[in-house]
Scaffold this active site. Structure first.
Site, PDB file in Angstrom:
ATOM      1  N   ASP A  31       0.946  -1.213   0.148  1.00  0.00           N
ATOM      2  CA  ASP A  31      -0.246   0.227  -0.407  1.00  0.00           C
ATOM      3  C   ASP A  31       1.131   1.434   0.003  1.00  0.00           C
ATOM      4  O   ASP A  31       2.200   1.428  -0.001  1.00  0.00           O
ATOM      5  CB  ASP A  31      -1.253   0.286   1.572  1.00  0.00           C
ATOM      6  CG  ASP A  31       0.060   0.129   2.501  1.00  0.00           C
ATOM      7  OD1 ASP A  31       0.080   1.163   3.251  1.00  0.00           O
ATOM      8  OD2 ASP A  31      -0.071  -1.308   3.030  1.00  0.00           O
ATOM      9  N   ASP A  91       0.456   3.730   2.418  1.00  0.00           N
ATOM     10  CA  ASP A  91       0.280   4.006   4.079  1.00  0.00           C
ATOM     11  C   ASP A  91      -1.259   5.344   3.632  1.00  0.00           C
ATOM     12  O   ASP A  91      -1.946   4.895   3.051  1.00  0.00           O
ATOM     13  CB  ASP A  91       1.619   5.148   4.298  1.00  0.00           C
ATOM     14  CG  ASP A  91       1.289   5.987   5.545  1.00  0.00           C
ATOM     15  OD1 ASP A  91       0.615   4.658   6.339  1.00  0.00           O
ATOM     16  OD2 ASP A  91       1.958   5.985   6.256  1.00  0.00           O
TER      17      ASP A  91
END
Length: 250
Positions: A210, A212
């Site tokens: 991802d 963040d």
């Protein structure tokens, strides 16, 4: 003879990746490790698997008994530790599914026991060097393994470890980027420090799942998204480890 420990999360405490698996229960002066140790072999090399958060991922990051985990592996004679971890990317060029062979950490935890030494002998303080915390020989093997398999990977990266289990605020995410961190997680720094203090060569391969929350052009990180990307790419990590482990020597 080398005994390689693999510390991982869901999908990596899998008896299918080792031959002749058997569970052993270990106690340590620091309590019980996160899970029973699973012993077996990979490519003729003795291996011990440990699920960092428990086999059903029931242990939150700060509640992991890192001291017991490392102590148990040392007591079983482990000569090297390979760690795996899911991380958030703090850099545009580190994309979902990329692997990162970590070379530095920033510890942003606040509540954890970070040493085996609760007292010193008189006039014998113990201070562990940490300038280059990740074993270069194992890192080279991981880099070669990624390269030979044409994986999308990064040969170095600085991980910042936060307390969790919450994710970062957007302000924190930008701060970590400004500090020079490339990826973020909730476990590796603690493990790294204790492995070094125990004198066990340690290296970590991270998988980016991802971004963040520093990017504003997409939804902030959530656990379901992490689990999806990790599941889609877990085979890359296990393939890398099963290829590298037989090349590690004392």
């Amino acid at each position: 003879m080398a005994i390689i420990a693999v510390i991982g999360g869901s999908g990596l405490d899998n008896p299918d990746i080792i031959s002749n698996p058997q569970d052993i229960t270990v106690t340590t002066p620091f309590g019980a490790p996160s899970s029973p140790l699973k012993k077996g072999t990979i490519g003729g090399v003795n291996v011990i698997l440990l699920a960092r958060h428990g086999r059903e991922h029931t242990i939150p990051p700060t509640q992991v008994n890192f001291r017991a985990n490392i102590s148990a592996l040392k007591a079983e004679g482990c000569t090297h530790i390979l760690a795996t971890t899911a991380v958030g990317s703090l850099r545009e060029e580190i994309k979902r599914g990329d692997l990162i062979i970590v070379d530095q950490f920033i510890d942003f935890t606040k509540q954890r026991r970070m040493t085996f030494h609760e007292s010193f002998e008189p006039n014998k303080p113990v201070h562990c060097a940490m300038a280059d915390p990740y074993d270069q020989n194992i890192r080279n093997l991981l880099i070669e393994g990624c390269s030979s398999r044409n994986y999308s990977f990064h040969p170095k990266g600085t991980v910042v470890t936060i307390e969790g289990p919450r994710f970062s605020s957007r302000a924190e995410s930008h701060m970590f980027r400004s500090w020079g961190a490339d990826i973020i997680n909730m476990s590796i720094a603690t493990e790294t420090v204790l492995a070094n203090e125990a004198g066990i060569p340690y290296a970590a391969v991270a998988m980016s799942t991802d971004y963040d929350c520093w990017r504003t052009d997409e939804e902030p990180v959530n656990w379901d998204a992490i689990a999806k990307v990790f599941a889609e790419n877990a085979e890359k990590v296990t393939t890398l480890l099963t290829g590298v482990i037989p090349k590690i020597h004392d």
